[in-house]
Design a protein around this motif. Structure first.
Motif: not given
Length: 144
Positions: A35-36, A38-39, A42-43, A74
């Motif tokens: 996962l990047s 940027s992803v 968001k978490e 997830r």
């Protein structure tokens, strides 16, 4: 299944780092994906649930708020503990938490290999299959 408990884990903590590692090992490394940043950024807005056996993270799932609905994301259980009932215990914890927070329904994009698990927990298939990271998924939903 003694000494197993579930709790909300705060973003950025060492426990959060442990659940990221579990999630990456179970869900993403087998697909050659990571996962990047940027992803992962968001978490910060998600609620993270982890299952523990003593101090070890053995299961995790994420709740993303979508109005009166919440999205289950997830979901991962430590490989050697899959099919042990741990996932069922975690989903019960998740549903109780979501209901207490005022959500009316839960939905998820279930991998084809997990559909029977969600059906067992009274989630309904909504629509047709689609691909995420080359894996077949389907929308599933449950009113709580």
């Amino acid at each position: 299944m003694n000494n197993i408990f579930f709790k909300i884990v705060s973003y950025g903590t060492s426990e959060y780092q442990d659940l990221l590692l579990l999630r990456e090992n179970v869900l993403f490394k087998p697909l050659g994906i990571s996962l990047s940043p940027s992803v992962l950024e968001k978490e910060k807005n998600y609620i993270h649930i982890a299952g523990f056996k003593e101090n070890e993270v053995i299961a995790t799932m994420t709740l993303a708020s979508k109005g009166e609905k919440c999205k289950m994301k997830r979901v991962a259980v430590k490989t050697d503990m899959q099919y042990s009932g741990l996932g069922s215990k975690m989903i019960i914890f998740f549903e109780q938490y979501a209901k207490a927070q005022g959500f009316k329904s839960i939905y998820c994009y279930a991998r084809d290999s997990s559909v029977q698990f969600y059906l067992k927990h009274n989630y309904l298939v909504e629509g047709d299959y689609f691909n995420i990271y080359t894996i077949k998924h389907v929308l599933m939903q449950k009113v709580i």
